[in-house]
Design a protein around this motif. Structure first.
Motif, PDB file in Angstrom:
ATOM      1  N   TYR A   1       0.853  -1.185   0.000  1.00  0.00           N
ATOM      2  CA  TYR A   1       0.000   0.000   0.000  1.00  0.00           C
ATOM      3  C   TYR A   1       0.888   1.233   0.000  1.00  0.00           C
ATOM      4  O   TYR A   1       1.904   1.274   0.696  1.00  0.00           O
ATOM      5  N   ARG A   2       0.495   2.232  -0.762  1.00  0.00           N
ATOM      6  CA  ARG A   2       1.213   3.507  -0.803  1.00  0.00           C
ATOM      7  C   ARG A   2       0.253   4.594  -0.322  1.00  0.00           C
ATOM      8  O   ARG A   2      -0.872   4.701  -0.810  1.00  0.00           O
ATOM      9  N   PHE A   3       0.710   5.385   0.651  1.00  0.00           N
ATOM     10  CA  PHE A   3      -0.068   6.492   1.205  1.00  0.00           C
ATOM     11  C   PHE A   3       0.422   7.775   0.538  1.00  0.00           C
ATOM     12  O   PHE A   3       1.576   8.161   0.715  1.00  0.00           O
ATOM     13  N   ILE A   4      -0.449   8.413  -0.210  1.00  0.00           N
ATOM     14  CA  ILE A   4      -0.072   9.560  -1.024  1.00  0.00           C
ATOM     15  C   ILE A   4      -0.196  10.850  -0.222  1.00  0.00           C
ATOM     16  O   ILE A   4      -1.211  11.101   0.421  1.00  0.00           O
ATOM     17  N   ASP A   5       0.865  11.667  -0.280  1.00  0.00           N
ATOM     18  CA  ASP A   5       0.914  12.984   0.385  1.00  0.00           C
ATOM     19  C   ASP A   5       0.621  12.886   1.883  1.00  0.00           C
ATOM     20  O   ASP A   5      -0.237  13.569   2.423  1.00  0.00           O
ATOM     21  N   ALA A   6       1.375  12.032   2.560  1.00  0.00           N
ATOM     22  CA  ALA A   6       1.196  11.800   3.989  1.00  0.00           C
ATOM     23  C   ALA A   6       2.029  12.772   4.814  1.00  0.00           C
ATOM     24  O   ALA A   6       3.025  13.335   4.340  1.00  0.00           O
ATOM     25  N   PHE A   7       1.595  12.971   6.064  1.00  0.00           N
ATOM     26  CA  PHE A   7       2.363  13.761   7.027  1.00  0.00           C
ATOM     27  C   PHE A   7       1.953  13.330   8.433  1.00  0.00           C
ATOM     28  O   PHE A   7       0.834  12.871   8.650  1.00  0.00           O
ATOM     29  N   PRO A   8       2.868  13.452   9.419  1.00  0.00           N
ATOM     30  CA  PRO A   8       2.547  13.021  10.780  1.00  0.00           C
ATOM     31  C   PRO A   8       1.589  14.005  11.457  1.00  0.00           C
ATOM     32  O   PRO A   8       1.739  15.216  11.330  1.00  0.00           O
ATOM     33  N   THR A   9       0.593  13.459  12.156  1.00  0.00           N
ATOM     34  CA  THR A   9      -0.357  14.316  12.872  1.00  0.00           C
ATOM     35  C   THR A   9      -0.236  14.192  14.378  1.00  0.00           C
ATOM     36  O   THR A   9      -0.589  15.118  15.099  1.00  0.00           O
ATOM     37  N   SER A  10       0.241  13.050  14.870  1.00  0.00           N
ATOM     38  CA  SER A  10       0.448  12.910  16.313  1.00  0.00           C
ATOM     39  C   SER A  10       1.499  11.843  16.576  1.00  0.00           C
ATOM     40  O   SER A  10       1.701  10.934  15.772  1.00  0.00           O
ATOM     41  N   MET A  11       2.160  12.005  17.711  1.00  0.00           N
ATOM     42  CA  MET A  11       3.177  11.054  18.138  1.00  0.00           C
ATOM     43  C   MET A  11       2.978  10.828  19.630  1.00  0.00           C
ATOM     44  O   MET A  11       2.848  11.784  20.396  1.00  0.00           O
ATOM     45  N   SER A  12       2.922   9.573  20.037  1.00  0.00           N
ATOM     46  CA  SER A  12       2.644   9.259  21.433  1.00  0.00           C
ATOM     47  C   SER A  12       3.870   9.504  22.312  1.00  0.00           C
ATOM     48  O   SER A  12       4.994   9.642  21.832  1.00  0.00           O
ATOM     49  N   SER A  13       3.607   9.508  23.593  1.00  0.00           N
ATOM     50  CA  SER A  13       4.690   9.644  24.564  1.00  0.00           C
ATOM     51  C   SER A  13       5.468   8.337  24.641  1.00  0.00           C
ATOM     52  O   SER A  13       5.019   7.290  24.168  1.00  0.00           O
ATOM     53  N   ILE A  14       6.645   8.413  25.239  1.00  0.00           N
ATOM     54  CA  ILE A  14       7.442   7.231  25.558  1.00  0.00           C
ATOM     55  C   ILE A  14       7.584   7.214  27.066  1.00  0.00           C
ATOM     56  O   ILE A  14       8.074   8.185  27.657  1.00  0.00           O
ATOM     57  N   GLU A  15       7.124   6.137  27.668  1.00  0.00           N
ATOM     58  CA  GLU A  15       7.190   6.027  29.124  1.00  0.00           C
ATOM     59  C   GLU A  15       8.635   5.800  29.566  1.00  0.00           C
ATOM     60  O   GLU A  15       9.338   4.973  28.999  1.00  0.00           O
ATOM     61  N   LEU A  16       9.049   6.551  30.579  1.00  0.00           N
ATOM     62  CA  LEU A  16      10.389   6.414  31.143  1.00  0.00           C
ATOM     63  C   LEU A  16      10.256   5.974  32.593  1.00  0.00           C
ATOM     64  O   LEU A  16       9.544   6.605  33.375  1.00  0.00           O
ATOM     65  N   GLY A  17      10.906   4.894  32.950  1.00  0.00           N
ATOM     66  CA  GLY A  17      10.852   4.417  34.331  1.00  0.00           C
ATOM     67  C   GLY A  17      11.650   3.133  34.465  1.00  0.00           C
ATOM     68  O   GLY A  17      11.729   2.328  33.535  1.00  0.00           O
ATOM     69  N   TYR A  18      12.225   2.932  35.634  1.00  0.00           N
ATOM     70  CA  TYR A  18      13.031   1.733  35.858  1.00  0.00           C
ATOM     71  C   TYR A  18      12.196   0.464  35.905  1.00  0.00           C
ATOM     72  O   TYR A  18      12.706  -0.625  35.687  1.00  0.00           O
ATOM     73  N   GLU A  19      10.885   0.575  36.176  1.00  0.00           N
ATOM     74  CA  GLU A  19      10.050  -0.626  36.208  1.00  0.00           C
ATOM     75  C   GLU A  19       9.810  -1.191  34.813  1.00  0.00           C
ATOM     76  O   GLU A  19       9.336  -2.293  34.667  1.00  0.00           O
ATOM     77  N   GLN A  20      10.181  -0.461  33.779  1.00  0.00           N
ATOM     78  CA  GLN A  20      10.011  -0.902  32.388  1.00  0.00           C
ATOM     79  C   GLN A  20      11.315  -1.519  31.859  1.00  0.00           C
ATOM     80  O   GLN A  20      11.682  -1.313  30.719  1.00  0.00           O
ATOM     81  N   ASN A  21      12.023  -2.306  32.651  1.00  0.00           N
ATOM     82  CA  ASN A  21      13.357  -2.766  32.275  1.00  0.00           C
ATOM     83  C   ASN A  21      13.382  -3.904  31.259  1.00  0.00           C
ATOM     84  O   ASN A  21      14.407  -4.193  30.681  1.00  0.00           O
ATOM     85  N   ASP A  22      12.282  -4.596  31.020  1.00  0.00           N
ATOM     86  CA  ASP A  22      12.292  -5.703  30.076  1.00  0.00           C
ATOM     87  C   ASP A  22      11.316  -5.477  28.909  1.00  0.00           C
ATOM     88  O   ASP A  22      10.779  -6.410  28.341  1.00  0.00           O
ATOM     89  N   VAL A  23      11.117  -4.199  28.572  1.00  0.00           N
ATOM     90  CA  VAL A  23      10.193  -3.828  27.508  1.00  0.00           C
ATOM     91  C   VAL A  23      10.958  -2.999  26.476  1.00  0.00           C
ATOM     92  O   VAL A  23      11.736  -2.114  26.831  1.00  0.00           O
ATOM     93  N   ILE A  24      10.726  -3.303  25.206  1.00  0.00           N
ATOM     94  CA  ILE A  24      11.335  -2.498  24.147  1.00  0.00           C
ATOM     95  C   ILE A  24      10.603  -1.167  24.061  1.00  0.00           C
ATOM     96  O   ILE A  24       9.372  -1.113  24.079  1.00  0.00           O
ATOM     97  N   GLU A  25      11.354  -0.088  23.978  1.00  0.00           N
ATOM     98  CA  GLU A  25      10.767   1.247  23.904  1.00  0.00           C
ATOM     99  C   GLU A  25      10.112   1.445  22.539  1.00  0.00           C
ATOM    100  O   GLU A  25      10.749   1.266  21.500  1.00  0.00           O
ATOM    101  N   GLU A  26       8.832   1.818  22.545  1.00  0.00           N
ATOM    102  CA  GLU A  26       8.079   2.047  21.323  1.00  0.00           C
ATOM    103  C   GLU A  26       7.262   3.326  21.444  1.00  0.00           C
ATOM    104  O   GLU A  26       7.004   3.793  22.553  1.00  0.00           O
ATOM    105  N   PHE A  27       6.867   3.860  20.308  1.00  0.00           N
ATOM    106  CA  PHE A  27       5.930   4.974  20.288  1.00  0.00           C
ATOM    107  C   PHE A  27       5.019   4.813  19.083  1.00  0.00           C
ATOM    108  O   PHE A  27       5.332   4.114  18.127  1.00  0.00           O
ATOM    109  N   VAL A  28       3.873   5.457  19.153  1.00  0.00           N
ATOM    110  CA  VAL A  28       2.867   5.383  18.087  1.00  0.00           C
ATOM    111  C   VAL A  28       2.856   6.700  17.338  1.00  0.00           C
ATOM    112  O   VAL A  28       2.885   7.774  17.948  1.00  0.00           O
ATOM    113  N   CYS A  29       2.808   6.624  16.022  1.00  0.00           N
ATOM    114  CA  CYS A  29       2.697   7.819  15.189  1.00  0.00           C
ATOM    115  C   CYS A  29       1.461   7.661  14.316  1.00  0.00           C
ATOM    116  O   CYS A  29       1.248   6.589  13.735  1.00  0.00           O
TER     117      CYS A  29
END
Length: 133
Positions: free
Chosen positions: A92-120
């Motif tokens: 699929y090709r998205f024509i004339d796309a641009f980002p409208t929102s980007m989620s936060s990235i949680e920071l904390g030591y309790e997240q030690n076994d999770v890959i850091e991700e964000f949603v756009c």
């Protein structure tokens, strides 16, 4: 480093026309849903930094100015659905796309076994696929 997305959605509206005591339905406008991607954040933030720069060019954080010509901030994007062996089975090709929102990235030591991700989330004019034109 895109870890998840979905194939694009679209809705074809309808126009209801009353005629002699019953409704006749005609095709209306097509609407395209926003496209959502989940992106793995690498250690040098290269993808997140690029999207932040792109978004800041559209509307600057500090002075609310930005690019006014869509040609300067829109780009074509694509997603490929892969088979088990890694070969592309649908594109699929998205024509004339641009980002409208980007989620936060949680920071904390309790997240030690999770890959850091964000949603756009992305807006675009329309999409095409390798089976549509």
């Amino acid at each position: 480093l895109c870890s998840a997305t979905q194939l694009p959605a679209s809705t074809l509206g309808e126009i209801t026309i009353p005629f002699r005591g019953r409704n006749i339905y005609m095709a209306g406008d097509r609407e395209f849903a926003e496209w959502t991607t989940t992106i793995i954040n690498d250690t040098d933030f290269s993808i997140r930094n690029a999207i932040e720069r792109w978004s800041n060019g559209i509307n600057n954080h500090s002075d609310n100015e930005g690019l006014v010509n869509p040609v300067d901030y829109q780009a074509d994007l694509k997603v490929e659905q892969l088979d088990k062996d890694g070969s592309t089975i649908k594109t699929y090709r998205f024509i004339d796309a641009f980002p409208t929102s980007m989620s936060s990235i949680e920071l904390g030591y309790e997240q030690n076994d999770v890959i850091e991700e964000f949603v756009c989330e992305w807006s675009y004019q329309y999409w095409t696929s390798n089976t549509t034109s």
